[in-house]
Write a protein that holds these residues in place. Structure first.
Motif, PDB file in Angstrom:
ATOM      1  N   LEU A 179     -43.632 -51.988 -12.113  1.00  8.19           N
ATOM      2  CA  LEU A 179     -43.685 -53.142 -11.221  1.00  8.19           C
ATOM      3  C   LEU A 179     -44.792 -52.986 -10.175  1.00  8.19           C
ATOM      4  O   LEU A 179     -45.497 -53.949  -9.858  1.00  8.19           O
ATOM      5  CB  LEU A 179     -42.338 -53.358 -10.544  1.00  8.19           C
ATOM      6  CG  LEU A 179     -41.231 -53.939 -11.415  1.00  8.19           C
ATOM      7  CD1 LEU A 179     -39.914 -53.917 -10.679  1.00  8.19           C
ATOM      8  CD2 LEU A 179     -41.578 -55.342 -11.860  1.00  8.19           C
ATOM      9  N   ILE A 180     -44.949 -51.779  -9.639  1.00  7.43           N
ATOM     10  CA  ILE A 180     -46.015 -51.540  -8.666  1.00  7.43           C
ATOM     11  C   ILE A 180     -47.376 -51.683  -9.324  1.00  7.43           C
ATOM     12  O   ILE A 180     -48.290 -52.299  -8.768  1.00  7.43           O
ATOM     13  CB  ILE A 180     -45.839 -50.151  -8.013  1.00  7.43           C
ATOM     14  CG1 ILE A 180     -44.620 -50.159  -7.094  1.00  7.43           C
ATOM     15  CG2 ILE A 180     -47.091 -49.751  -7.226  1.00  7.43           C
ATOM     16  CD1 ILE A 180     -44.236 -48.805  -6.563  1.00  7.43           C
ATOM     17  N   TYR A 181     -47.514 -51.143 -10.520  1.00  8.78           N
ATOM     18  CA  TYR A 181     -48.779 -51.263 -11.254  1.00  8.78           C
ATOM     19  C   TYR A 181     -49.130 -52.731 -11.500  1.00  8.78           C
ATOM     20  O   TYR A 181     -50.266 -53.152 -11.295  1.00  8.78           O
ATOM     21  CB  TYR A 181     -48.687 -50.502 -12.569  1.00  8.78           C
ATOM     22  CG  TYR A 181     -49.884 -50.693 -13.468  1.00  8.78           C
ATOM     23  CD1 TYR A 181     -51.083 -50.050 -13.202  1.00  8.78           C
ATOM     24  CD2 TYR A 181     -49.816 -51.538 -14.570  1.00  8.78           C
ATOM     25  CE1 TYR A 181     -52.188 -50.232 -14.018  1.00  8.78           C
ATOM     26  CE2 TYR A 181     -50.906 -51.732 -15.388  1.00  8.78           C
ATOM     27  CZ  TYR A 181     -52.093 -51.066 -15.113  1.00  8.78           C
ATOM     28  OH  TYR A 181     -53.181 -51.261 -15.917  1.00  8.78           O
ATOM     29  N   LEU A 182     -48.148 -53.497 -11.942  1.00  6.68           N
ATOM     30  CA  LEU A 182     -48.406 -54.913 -12.221  1.00  6.68           C
ATOM     31  C   LEU A 182     -48.696 -55.702 -10.950  1.00  6.68           C
ATOM     32  O   LEU A 182     -49.522 -56.615 -10.952  1.00  6.68           O
ATOM     33  CB  LEU A 182     -47.234 -55.534 -12.966  1.00  6.68           C
ATOM     34  CG  LEU A 182     -47.088 -55.101 -14.418  1.00  6.68           C
ATOM     35  CD1 LEU A 182     -45.810 -55.650 -15.010  1.00  6.68           C
ATOM     36  CD2 LEU A 182     -48.280 -55.549 -15.229  1.00  6.68           C
ATOM     37  N   SER A 183     -48.027 -55.341  -9.851  1.00  3.87           N
ATOM     38  CA  SER A 183     -48.287 -56.074  -8.612  1.00  3.87           C
ATOM     39  C   SER A 183     -49.670 -55.762  -8.053  1.00  3.87           C
ATOM     40  O   SER A 183     -50.278 -56.613  -7.404  1.00  3.87           O
ATOM     41  CB  SER A 183     -47.217 -55.760  -7.567  1.00  3.87           C
ATOM     42  OG  SER A 183     -47.362 -54.433  -7.100  1.00  3.87           O
ATOM     43  N   GLY A 243     -37.105 -58.881  -5.606  1.00  2.96           N
ATOM     44  CA  GLY A 243     -36.765 -58.319  -6.908  1.00  2.96           C
ATOM     45  C   GLY A 243     -37.576 -57.085  -7.251  1.00  2.96           C
ATOM     46  O   GLY A 243     -37.175 -56.291  -8.096  1.00  2.96           O
ATOM     47  N   MET A 244     -38.714 -56.899  -6.588  1.00  4.58           N
ATOM     48  CA  MET A 244     -39.536 -55.708  -6.816  1.00  4.58           C
ATOM     49  C   MET A 244     -38.834 -54.448  -6.309  1.00  4.58           C
ATOM     50  O   MET A 244     -39.144 -53.345  -6.745  1.00  4.58           O
ATOM     51  CB  MET A 244     -40.886 -55.848  -6.107  1.00  4.58           C
ATOM     52  CG  MET A 244     -41.711 -57.013  -6.564  1.00  4.58           C
ATOM     53  SD  MET A 244     -42.560 -56.696  -8.079  1.00  4.58           S
ATOM     54  CE  MET A 244     -43.935 -55.775  -7.491  1.00  4.58           C
ATOM     55  N   PHE A 245     -37.893 -54.608  -5.371  1.00  2.88           N
ATOM     56  CA  PHE A 245     -37.231 -53.454  -4.772  1.00  2.88           C
ATOM     57  C   PHE A 245     -35.857 -53.166  -5.374  1.00  2.88           C
ATOM     58  O   PHE A 245     -35.175 -52.241  -4.931  1.00  2.88           O
ATOM     59  CB  PHE A 245     -37.107 -53.656  -3.259  1.00  2.88           C
ATOM     60  CG  PHE A 245     -38.434 -53.806  -2.588  1.00  2.88           C
ATOM     61  CD1 PHE A 245     -39.264 -52.711  -2.433  1.00  2.88           C
ATOM     62  CD2 PHE A 245     -38.869 -55.042  -2.144  1.00  2.88           C
ATOM     63  CE1 PHE A 245     -40.500 -52.843  -1.831  1.00  2.88           C
ATOM     64  CE2 PHE A 245     -40.099 -55.185  -1.540  1.00  2.88           C
ATOM     65  CZ  PHE A 245     -40.921 -54.069  -1.378  1.00  2.88           C
ATOM     66  N   LEU A 246     -35.444 -53.938  -6.364  1.00  3.47           N
ATOM     67  CA  LEU A 246     -34.143 -53.700  -7.000  1.00  3.47           C
ATOM     68  C   LEU A 246     -34.050 -52.334  -7.676  1.00  3.47           C
ATOM     69  O   LEU A 246     -32.991 -51.703  -7.605  1.00  3.47           O
ATOM     70  CB  LEU A 246     -33.822 -54.824  -7.983  1.00  3.47           C
ATOM     71  CG  LEU A 246     -33.495 -56.178  -7.361  1.00  3.47           C
ATOM     72  CD1 LEU A 246     -33.252 -57.211  -8.437  1.00  3.47           C
ATOM     73  CD2 LEU A 246     -32.318 -56.086  -6.436  1.00  3.47           C
TER      74      LEU A 246
END
Length: 143
Positions: free
Chosen positions: A92-96, A111-114
């Protein structure tokens, strides 16, 4: 033995990984909010991997609850859930960081922190499982 505290932690982790993905969005574009379920329709394989990872994490959390008779296996499956969520968080971090500029993505969603919340809950469950295992070992020593 389903009334143990780690059962509550694992159940909450499964709710976070499997239920809250429908409530909280991952990011907002100018046109719409992107939820985890929306990523099934994308063409990129990495984007299709994210919902599967959330679902696998939720299913393993539920399965781990019913492994209460084998605490060592329950502990190992808890570690696997942690690894899945760490990989998911990294993805998720890579995609963001690699999404097209601020014109396409205006803000990141909660939702990134779930996965972080799921990791925290599984770590607490593993701590309680370890405490139970130590208690059983100490009782066996007394015999």
């Amino acid at each position: 033995m389903i009334q143990r505290v780690q059962t509550i932690y694992l159940f909450l982790a499964s709710i976070v990984s499997g239920g809250l993905i429908f409530v909280f969005n991952l990011w907002n574009t100018i046109k719409e909010k992107i939820f985890v379920v929306d990523l099934f329709s994308k063409e990129i394989i990495m984007l299709k991997l994210i919902p599967f990872m959330f679902i696998i994490s939720a299913i393993l959390s539920i399965v781990t609850i019913f492994l209460y008779q084998d605490r060592k296996l329950q502990f190992v499956v808890g570690r696997i859930i942690i690894l899945i969520n760490l990989f998911l968080l990294g993805l998720l971090i890579y995609l963001s960081l690699n999404l097209s500029g601020e014109t396409a993505v205006s803000e990141k969603g909660i939702g990134m922190f779930l996965p972080i919340l799921a990791i925290l809950l599984v770590v607490l469950a593993n701590k309680a499982i370890k405490k139970d295992e130590d208690l059983v070992k100490s009782v066996d020593r007394l015999r």
